[in-house]
Design a protein around this motif. Structure first.
Motif, short mmCIF file in Angstrom:
data_model
loop_
_atom_site.label_atom_id
_atom_site.label_comp_id
_atom_site.label_asym_id
_atom_site.label_seq_id
_atom_site.Cartn_x
_atom_site.Cartn_y
_atom_site.Cartn_z
N HIS A 96 20.10 11.51 11.22
CA HIS A 96 20.70 12.38 12.23
C HIS A 96 22.21 12.19 12.30
N SER A 97 22.66 10.95 12.16
CA SER A 97 24.08 10.67 12.35
C SER A 97 24.93 10.87 11.10
N GLY A 98 24.30 11.18 9.97
CA GLY A 98 25.14 11.41 8.81
C GLY A 98 24.46 11.31 7.47
N GLY A 99 23.16 11.29 7.45
CA GLY A 99 22.47 11.23 6.15
C GLY A 99 22.78 9.96 5.40
N LEU A 100 22.66 8.82 6.07
CA LEU A 100 23.03 7.56 5.45
C LEU A 100 22.03 7.10 4.41
N ILE A 101 20.83 7.67 4.42
CA ILE A 101 19.79 7.27 3.49
C ILE A 101 19.55 8.42 2.53
N ARG A 102 19.69 8.16 1.23
CA ARG A 102 19.55 9.23 0.25
C ARG A 102 18.42 8.89 -0.70
N GLY A 103 17.48 9.81 -0.87
CA GLY A 103 16.36 9.59 -1.75
C GLY A 103 16.11 10.81 -2.61
N LYS A 104 14.97 10.86 -3.26
CA LYS A 104 14.71 11.97 -4.18
C LYS A 104 14.72 13.31 -3.46
N ILE A 105 14.16 13.35 -2.25
CA ILE A 105 14.24 14.58 -1.45
C ILE A 105 14.83 14.25 -0.08
N GLY A 140 0.78 -1.23 0.00
CA GLY A 140 0.00 0.00 0.00
C GLY A 140 0.81 1.27 0.00
N LYS A 141 2.15 1.18 0.04
CA LYS A 141 2.97 2.38 -0.04
C LYS A 141 2.86 2.97 -1.45
N LEU A 142 3.13 4.26 -1.57
CA LEU A 142 3.04 4.92 -2.86
C LEU A 142 3.99 4.29 -3.88
N GLU A 143 3.50 4.10 -5.09
CA GLU A 143 4.30 3.47 -6.14
C GLU A 143 5.59 4.25 -6.41
N GLY A 144 5.48 5.57 -6.49
CA GLY A 144 6.67 6.38 -6.75
C GLY A 144 7.71 6.24 -5.66
N TYR A 145 7.26 6.18 -4.42
CA TYR A 145 8.18 6.01 -3.29
C TYR A 145 8.86 4.65 -3.36
N LEU A 146 8.08 3.59 -3.57
CA LEU A 146 8.66 2.24 -3.63
C LEU A 146 9.66 2.11 -4.78
N PHE A 147 9.30 2.66 -5.92
CA PHE A 147 10.20 2.58 -7.09
C PHE A 147 11.52 3.27 -6.79
N ASN A 148 11.46 4.45 -6.21
CA ASN A 148 12.68 5.17 -5.87
C ASN A 148 13.54 4.38 -4.89
N GLN A 149 12.91 3.81 -3.86
CA GLN A 149 13.69 3.08 -2.86
C GLN A 149 14.33 1.83 -3.46
N LEU A 150 13.62 1.13 -4.33
CA LEU A 150 14.21 -0.04 -4.99
C LEU A 150 15.43 0.36 -5.81
N ARG A 151 15.33 1.48 -6.52
CA ARG A 151 16.49 1.96 -7.29
C ARG A 151 17.63 2.37 -6.37
N HIS A 152 17.30 3.02 -5.25
CA HIS A 152 18.35 3.44 -4.31
C HIS A 152 19.13 2.25 -3.80
N PHE A 153 18.42 1.18 -3.42
CA PHE A 153 19.10 -0.03 -2.94
C PHE A 153 19.95 -0.66 -4.04
#
Length: 237
Positions: free
Chosen positions: A173-182, A58-71
């Protein structure tokens, strides 16, 4: 390391079972192929609330697609996911994202955690008002008034385990370890929060019932803020 080995063993066990099932003519459908995802994120026909693996149904398609590409591309690091996705095309990742976005499964009941009145007040202030003195916008400004996300890329915050939420905010908080579209927005915001605030917000969010739908778009103010950050840092996908 033991946790990683355990995940890999589960994955290959799942593949072995899938290969064995071919002898009974299991249909080659996307629903069958994504069953490997259920190892961590829960089976398709039930809802799960593992502390470290978020709900993706049920998560947004755009969000899931971005996260899959990020990984897959190393912009968001978790080795088991990187291994699973390394040879998948954007087109296939889009199919996977669309499949899980369309799943309509019941959410779990709110988590039972000890939340002091002072923690609840602190969390509600940050969630709905933010802290302008520290340039911290309200969570609801991006994630929607009902905190169910904003199309097409901003995820909902409800129905997740407090441990997962704390880990994600702590990572930024500790260093921006997760990078996404925004994601630079979140890194900038999380770095302004204290650990007391992170814990309070995480616990408060997990005690809230899930209701409503994602918002259609960001407010003009937040859209401009995120656009300026992306412009400064390049395409942050």
């Amino acid at each position: 390391m033991k946790h990683f080995i355990f995940i890999i063993l589960l994955f290959f066990t799942s593949l072995a079972k899938a290969a064995e099932a071919l002898s009974v003519n299991v249909p080659d459908t996307l629903a069958e192929r994504v069953k490997a995802c259920a190892i961590c994120h829960g089976a398709e026909d039930r809802h799960s609330r593992d502390a470290y693996y978020p709900r993706i149904a049920g998560k947004l398609e755009g969000y899931l697609f971005n996260q899959l590409r990020h990984f897959r591309d190393g912009r968001r690091y978790y080795q088991p996911m990187a291994i699973l996705l390394e040879n998948m095309s954007d087109e296939y990742l889009q199919e996977i994202a669309r499949y899980f976005a369309a799943l309509d499964l019941p959410y779990p009941s709110p988590e039972s955690v000890t939340l002091l009145p002072s923690e609840a007040n602190l969390a509600e202030k940050l969630v709905y008002s933010g802290d302008l003195k520290r340039n911290i916008p309200a969570c609801s400004a991006c994630h929607g008034k009902n905190l169910m996300g904003t199309a097409p890329f901003v995820p909902g915050l409800l129905g997740l385990h407090s441990t997962y939420l704390t880990a994600q905010l702590g990572g930024w908080h500790s260093g921006g370890l997760i990078r996404g579209k925004i994601a630079n927005c979140m890194a900038d915001i999380a770095k302004q929060l204290t650990y007391e605030e992170i814990n309070a917000v995480s616990k408060w969010l997990t005690t809230q019932p899930v209701s409503g739908k994602p918002a259609n778009q960001l407010s003009p103010e937040m859209a401009q803020r995120c656009a300026s950050i992306v412009s400064e840092n390049g395409d942050a996908r």
